[in-house]
Design a protein around this motif. Sequence first.
Motif, PDB file in Angstrom:
ATOM      1  N   THR A  52      -0.877  -3.029   9.120  1.00 33.56           N
ATOM      2  CA  THR A  52      -0.041  -2.846   7.938  1.00 33.56           C
ATOM      3  C   THR A  52      -0.783  -2.061   6.866  1.00 33.56           C
ATOM      4  O   THR A  52      -0.231  -1.131   6.261  1.00 33.56           O
ATOM      5  CB  THR A  52       0.373  -4.217   7.375  1.00 33.56           C
ATOM      6  OG1 THR A  52       1.159  -4.904   8.343  1.00 33.56           O
ATOM      7  CG2 THR A  52       1.184  -4.047   6.099  1.00 33.56           C
ATOM      8  N   VAL A  53      -2.042  -2.386   6.644  1.00 37.30           N
ATOM      9  CA  VAL A  53      -2.840  -1.695   5.631  1.00 37.30           C
ATOM     10  C   VAL A  53      -3.068  -0.239   6.029  1.00 37.30           C
ATOM     11  O   VAL A  53      -2.926   0.681   5.211  1.00 37.30           O
ATOM     12  CB  VAL A  53      -4.191  -2.410   5.433  1.00 37.30           C
ATOM     13  CG1 VAL A  53      -5.046  -1.669   4.419  1.00 37.30           C
ATOM     14  CG2 VAL A  53      -3.978  -3.843   5.006  1.00 37.30           C
ATOM     15  N   VAL A  54      -3.422  -0.015   7.285  1.00 37.81           N
ATOM     16  CA  VAL A  54      -3.702   1.338   7.760  1.00 37.81           C
ATOM     17  C   VAL A  54      -2.465   2.226   7.635  1.00 37.81           C
ATOM     18  O   VAL A  54      -2.538   3.362   7.162  1.00 37.81           O
ATOM     19  CB  VAL A  54      -4.198   1.292   9.221  1.00 37.81           C
ATOM     20  CG1 VAL A  54      -4.298   2.701   9.802  1.00 37.81           C
ATOM     21  CG2 VAL A  54      -5.544   0.597   9.294  1.00 37.81           C
ATOM     22  N   GLN A  55      -1.318   1.724   8.033  1.00 41.42           N
ATOM     23  CA  GLN A  55      -0.092   2.517   7.961  1.00 41.42           C
ATOM     24  C   GLN A  55       0.277   2.838   6.512  1.00 41.42           C
ATOM     25  O   GLN A  55       0.753   3.935   6.208  1.00 41.42           O
ATOM     26  CB  GLN A  55       1.043   1.766   8.650  1.00 41.42           C
ATOM     27  CG  GLN A  55       0.893   1.681  10.160  1.00 41.42           C
ATOM     28  CD  GLN A  55       1.968   0.836  10.805  1.00 41.42           C
ATOM     29  OE1 GLN A  55       2.548  -0.050  10.180  1.00 41.42           O
ATOM     30  NE2 GLN A  55       2.235   1.085  12.076  1.00 41.42           N
ATOM     31  N   PHE A  56       0.054   1.873   5.641  1.00 37.97           N
ATOM     32  CA  PHE A  56       0.362   2.097   4.232  1.00 37.97           C
ATOM     33  C   PHE A  56      -0.510   3.216   3.650  1.00 37.97           C
ATOM     34  O   PHE A  56      -0.019   4.125   2.979  1.00 37.97           O
ATOM     35  CB  PHE A  56       0.156   0.797   3.459  1.00 37.97           C
ATOM     36  CG  PHE A  56       0.405   0.928   1.981  1.00 37.97           C
ATOM     37  CD1 PHE A  56       1.677   1.107   1.491  1.00 37.97           C
ATOM     38  CD2 PHE A  56      -0.651   0.867   1.082  1.00 37.97           C
ATOM     39  CE1 PHE A  56       1.922   1.224   0.133  1.00 37.97           C
ATOM     40  CE2 PHE A  56      -0.420   0.986  -0.282  1.00 37.97           C
ATOM     41  CZ  PHE A  56       0.861   1.164  -0.755  1.00 37.97           C
TER      42      PHE A  56
END
Length: 494
Positions: A52-56
């Motif tokens: 989730t963090v990486v995609q954001f």
Amino acid sequence: MPSNVNAKSVTRNVGWSVLSKTGTFGLKFVTVPILARILTPEEFGTVAVALTVVQFLAMIGGAGLASALIVARDEDMVLIHSAFWANLAVSLLMALGLFAFADPLASLLGAPEAGYLLQIMSLLIPLQLAGDVAYSLLARRMNFSKDAIWTMLSEILGALVAVGAALLGFGVWSLLAQLFVSAFIRLAGLYAVSGYVPRFVFSPGRVLSLSRFSFGMMGAEIANFVTFQSPMVVIGRNLGLADAGAYSAANRFSSIPNQIVLSAVMGVLFPAFSHMSEDRQRRSQALMLSTQVTTVLLAPMMFGLWALAEPAMLVLFGQQWAAAWPVLGLLALSKGLLTPCSTYIPYLKGIGQGTILFWWAVIRAVATTGAVAYGAIGGSLVDAMIALCLVNLATLVGYSWVVFRADRLPFLRGFFTSIRPLASAIVMAIVVRLLLQSYGSMLPNALLQLLAGTAVGSLIYLVLVLLTEQPLLAKLNDLARSRGASGSMTTAAE
């Protein structure tokens, strides 16, 4: 933009995109249950939180520059090269920042054990953003067939690596291997088929010329990302990694029908609507037709999954996930409610209504996060999913009002036309659910219940569509005949 954007070219490119998504997500249909049987909910949840963090960050890093290149009038190579280097520089800075602050960020998200995964997965940010410019060139040329082939290849090889590694006992590393293998292969494929070769050319003024459009799109995408990913963070922090894993597995599976059609349709319709932006009648017809067709296709899948969630969970995920079947059903229901909205985002982007898109995306993000948090803090994962369904019902009405107003179409007429297939799917799903509750015990196992429910539901929905969608079917028949006649004339001329 290409001058030959018409119903035939849009249909052809949507066909290629749907084929690509069908292949890749059909593969997930098989691999997600396999991985769920091998890995634990905690392992799924840990990777899901980190991803989730990486995609954001990857989305922010792009700053909407790729979208701006798609709607640009000409392929200005100075502008294209400048966008590439801007993307790459920002992505490297974000990867470095994520690596340095991985541990405190993981703790903030309620998954301190995911810190080392964030450090490793930070490398995915430049891998993803490095291909944005090459993809934008394919999109503006409406050349989705080449992208489709490489997308399928990257996902197939990544999934095979993941399953193989999981069977060998590599646990969470199998999921990481899938992400990196798919990213590397897709990046190489994008450059191979687009013919793009970066050169050391950079013009700050050219990059700034894209800022008005790109930052508006970035804001809307950030809000949409919060909408889709905030439930994972809220659930992980308030209900624990086991519930986060259950949500992740159910969400990944229930998203397959949506992502097969929606991601394919949205990617093609964005440049297509951009080309039609000055022809209101043409774009209005395209909006209503594409909305009805996608709803007819998607609504029965999502509501059918709601009706058959209990046997589907047992068959696909195994006994250890049996208690999570209400989560799968409610997620399918929440996504099914939004099927008429599938064309609205590319429509608003294509006609230049970035401000409207941004503010409604923000409203939806706030409402979704608040509703899921209210359900999770005061109740259980099921309560959170019920809250999500209510928000999506309100979103359906709100987004429909915004889009039909922007297109100057009567709201009630447009709204009821677009949700008519949705109503048929709801009736079908309720009948199947009642039949399963009344007579399901007569079938000896969950697989037979799933197969029987699918067959009965398909027959009911087909009858309802034939009764209620005669104008749409007639329109599609006319389009098919006109395409056939055009093809015959071309053959004769040759």
